[in-house]
Enzyme design. Structure first.
Site, mmCIF file in Angstrom:
data_model
loop_
_atom_site.group_PDB
_atom_site.id
_atom_site.type_symbol
_atom_site.label_atom_id
_atom_site.label_comp_id
_atom_site.label_asym_id
_atom_site.label_seq_id
_atom_site.Cartn_x
_atom_site.Cartn_y
_atom_site.Cartn_z
ATOM 1 N NE ARG A 116 11.189 -3.192 -5.792
ATOM 2 C CZ ARG A 116 12.200 -3.259 -5.235
ATOM 3 N NH1 ARG A 116 11.888 -2.822 -3.699
ATOM 4 N NH2 ARG A 116 13.553 -3.351 -5.471
ATOM 5 C CB SER B 18 12.510 -6.635 -11.677
ATOM 6 O OG SER B 18 13.678 -6.260 -11.840
ATOM 7 C CD GLU C 283 9.122 -5.009 -8.534
ATOM 8 O OE1 GLU C 283 10.256 -6.248 -8.221
ATOM 9 O OE2 GLU C 283 9.572 -4.396 -8.934
HETATM 10 C C1 FAD Z 1 13.298 -0.236 -17.201
HETATM 11 C C2 FAD Z 1 12.509 -0.452 -16.369
HETATM 12 C C3 FAD Z 1 13.459 -0.595 -15.204
HETATM 13 C C4 FAD Z 1 13.292 -0.742 -13.498
HETATM 14 N N1 FAD Z 1 14.033 -0.413 -12.450
HETATM 15 C C5 FAD Z 1 12.876 -0.789 -11.018
HETATM 16 C C6 FAD Z 1 13.789 -0.795 -9.988
HETATM 17 O O1 FAD Z 1 15.352 -0.832 -10.326
HETATM 18 N N2 FAD Z 1 13.414 -0.012 -9.075
HETATM 19 C C7 FAD Z 1 12.169 -0.926 -8.510
HETATM 20 O O2 FAD Z 1 11.975 -1.167 -7.667
HETATM 21 N N3 FAD Z 1 11.215 -1.104 -10.286
HETATM 22 C C8 FAD Z 1 11.736 -0.390 -11.211
HETATM 23 N N4 FAD Z 1 11.457 -0.403 -12.234
HETATM 24 C C9 FAD Z 1 9.637 -0.561 -11.730
HETATM 25 C C10 FAD Z 1 9.126 0.743 -11.360
HETATM 26 O O3 FAD Z 1 10.089 2.216 -12.010
HETATM 27 C C11 FAD Z 1 8.920 1.244 -10.224
HETATM 28 O O4 FAD Z 1 8.116 0.256 -9.033
HETATM 29 C C12 FAD Z 1 7.849 2.671 -10.059
HETATM 30 O O5 FAD Z 1 7.803 3.053 -8.130
HETATM 31 C C13 FAD Z 1 6.679 2.493 -10.460
HETATM 32 O O6 FAD Z 1 6.141 4.413 -10.896
HETATM 33 P P1 FAD Z 1 5.680 4.471 -11.349
HETATM 34 O O7 FAD Z 1 5.228 6.411 -11.478
HETATM 35 O O8 FAD Z 1 5.575 4.254 -12.538
HETATM 36 O O9 FAD Z 1 3.976 3.496 -11.133
HETATM 37 P P2 FAD Z 1 2.328 2.860 -11.812
HETATM 38 O O10 FAD Z 1 3.162 2.798 -12.261
HETATM 39 O O11 FAD Z 1 2.460 4.513 -12.748
HETATM 40 O O12 FAD Z 1 2.128 2.060 -10.779
HETATM 41 C C14 FAD Z 1 2.109 1.701 -10.016
HETATM 42 C C15 FAD Z 1 1.575 1.841 -8.872
HETATM 43 O O13 FAD Z 1 1.647 2.185 -7.963
HETATM 44 C C16 FAD Z 1 0.318 3.108 -8.107
HETATM 45 N N5 FAD Z 1 0.085 4.394 -7.999
HETATM 46 C C17 FAD Z 1 0.860 5.214 -8.893
HETATM 47 N N6 FAD Z 1 1.029 6.457 -8.376
HETATM 48 C C18 FAD Z 1 0.570 6.571 -6.887
HETATM 49 C C19 FAD Z 1 0.200 7.397 -6.423
HETATM 50 N N7 FAD Z 1 0.608 9.164 -6.140
HETATM 51 N N8 FAD Z 1 -0.654 7.538 -5.365
HETATM 52 C C20 FAD Z 1 -1.400 6.182 -4.897
HETATM 53 N N9 FAD Z 1 -0.843 5.717 -5.511
HETATM 54 C C21 FAD Z 1 -0.368 5.397 -6.889
HETATM 55 C C22 FAD Z 1 -0.628 2.782 -9.235
HETATM 56 O O14 FAD Z 1 -1.444 2.827 -9.045
HETATM 57 C C23 FAD Z 1 -0.580 1.182 -9.342
HETATM 58 O O15 FAD Z 1 -1.474 0.699 -8.818
HETATM 59 C C24 FAD Z 1 11.817 -0.655 -13.096
HETATM 60 C C25 FAD Z 1 10.688 -0.303 -14.777
HETATM 61 C C26 FAD Z 1 11.609 0.056 -15.609
HETATM 62 C C27 FAD Z 1 10.287 -0.272 -16.935
#
Ligand code: FAD
Length: 316
Positions: free
Chosen positions: A189, A239, A309
């Protein structure tokens, strides 16, 4: 004294409004919203307002906004799909960029290149439709491609680091660089973007030729497993805690009898102990209260310090 602070607050508000007017005048073609509640965007349905929320449509617009923030010393935050965030109830100061309008996905032989705001799930579907294998593990991860690179998102034995061959990154000083897999320095992560404060603009995934129906079947199987185990009918951020060395966070929370523990409208899921769900207009403060209670209880019972996380950002 109180009057002094009131005056200071009024002056700050005035400055903020002037800067806002400048920002909107300077970038009339970019959609920018003022005091926009972030609870409309986060997967937890919590979070106060962004002072300014901008929706850039291309790299040039991202670059212009980043340059503006740097020149005017405005705090800058980037969001993807907001699926791994708890935005505090006071919202986020300064300029917030949400990249979901940058969502093009292209395929060249066995390489899939997606802009940062493309949904990771959509990217897996495009790979499947081109009979390319390797991204099946991400079929149900609701983040954006930028967020997946930032977090090294992973599931069911797969991780973004296994398939992401490069990413284009805009650094705070305005330079743009194509970073190799090695330079992204992926860990559990973690990626080097978390330390460099860069903005991921796009990512390329190098995949293998596969069989369409096998890829589709694998994606369905993994999504069925998700639906069976995770509370996908309620708002959450996935998570909440990282896997502690030698343990599983969900098992520790379950064994500690914490499932169903509730603060305000946030609750440790009864279906999956690693999730905290928003059951009734929960706030970010409710989420944080549940997180602290879980951390304190697990530490007391098992001596294990759970690390989040999910990223908790913004002002109180
Ligand atoms: C129901 C559910 C299930 C999930 N299952 C998983 C799973 O199986 N595995 C897993 O790893 N995660 C899981 N997640 C968590 C999440 O989907 C991941 O961590 C995902 O990678 C986050 O992406 P995001 O675009 O939503 O990031 P955001 O939540 O928008 O941001 C997260 C971080 O990334 C940074 N960020 C976002 N985009 C950029 C960019 N373009 N450049 C620089 N920084 C950036 C943000 O500043 C922030 O610090 C789950 C979440 C939910 C709600």
């Amino acid at each position: 004294m109180l009057q002094y602070y009131r005056k200071l607050k009024r002056n700050n508000q005035k400055m903020r409004n002037n800067e806002m007017a400048n920002l909107m005048n300077e970038f009339p073609s970019i959609e920018i919203k003022q005091d926009e509640p972030l609870m409309y965007y986060t997967y937890t349905h919590t979070g106060g307002p962004a002072d300014w929320l901008a929706f850039p449509k291309n790299v040039d617009e991202v670059k212009q906004l980043v340059d503006y923030a740097r020149t005017h010393q405005v705090p800058l935050t980037v969001l993807g799909n907001a699926s791994n965030l708890i935005v505090k109830d006071g919202g986020i100061e300064g300029l917030v960029l949400i990249l979901t309008k940058m969502d093009a996905i292209t395929v060249d032989h066995n390489e899939v290149t997606a802009q940062a705001g493309a949904a990771y799930i959509k990217t897996t579907e495009v790979a499947r439709d081109h009979s390319l294998t390797g991204l099946e593990f991400a079929a149900g991860i609701p983040g954006s491609v930028g967020g997946a690179i930032f977090m090294n998102a992973g599931a069911y034995g797969g991780e973004t680091k296994m398939v992401a061959s490069s990413a284009t990154v805009l650094f705070p000083d305005g330079t743009i660089k194509k970073m190799s897999n090695q330079e992204l320095d992926f860990g559990y992560r973690h990626s080097s973007i978390q330390d460099s404060h860069g903005i991921v603009l796009d990512a390329t995934f190098t995949l293998q030729a596969g069989v369409h129906d096998e890829i589709a079947a694998k994606m369905k199987e993994l999504n069925d497993r998700r639906t069976a185990k995770q509370p996908l009918d309620l708002p959450s951020c996935g998570s909440v805690f990282k896997r502690p060395q030698g343990y599983f966070a969900g098992k520790l929370i379950h064994d500690a009898g914490l499932q169903g523990y509730t603060a305000g409208g946030a609750q440790v899921s009864k279906k999956h102990a690693g999730f905290i769900v928003n059951i009734d207009h929960g706030t970010a403060a409710d989420y944080v209260a549940v997180i602290h209670h879980v951390q304190a209880t697990v530490k007391k019972k098992y001596g294990v310090a759970l690390q989040t996380e999910v990223r908790i950002i913004g002002r109180n």
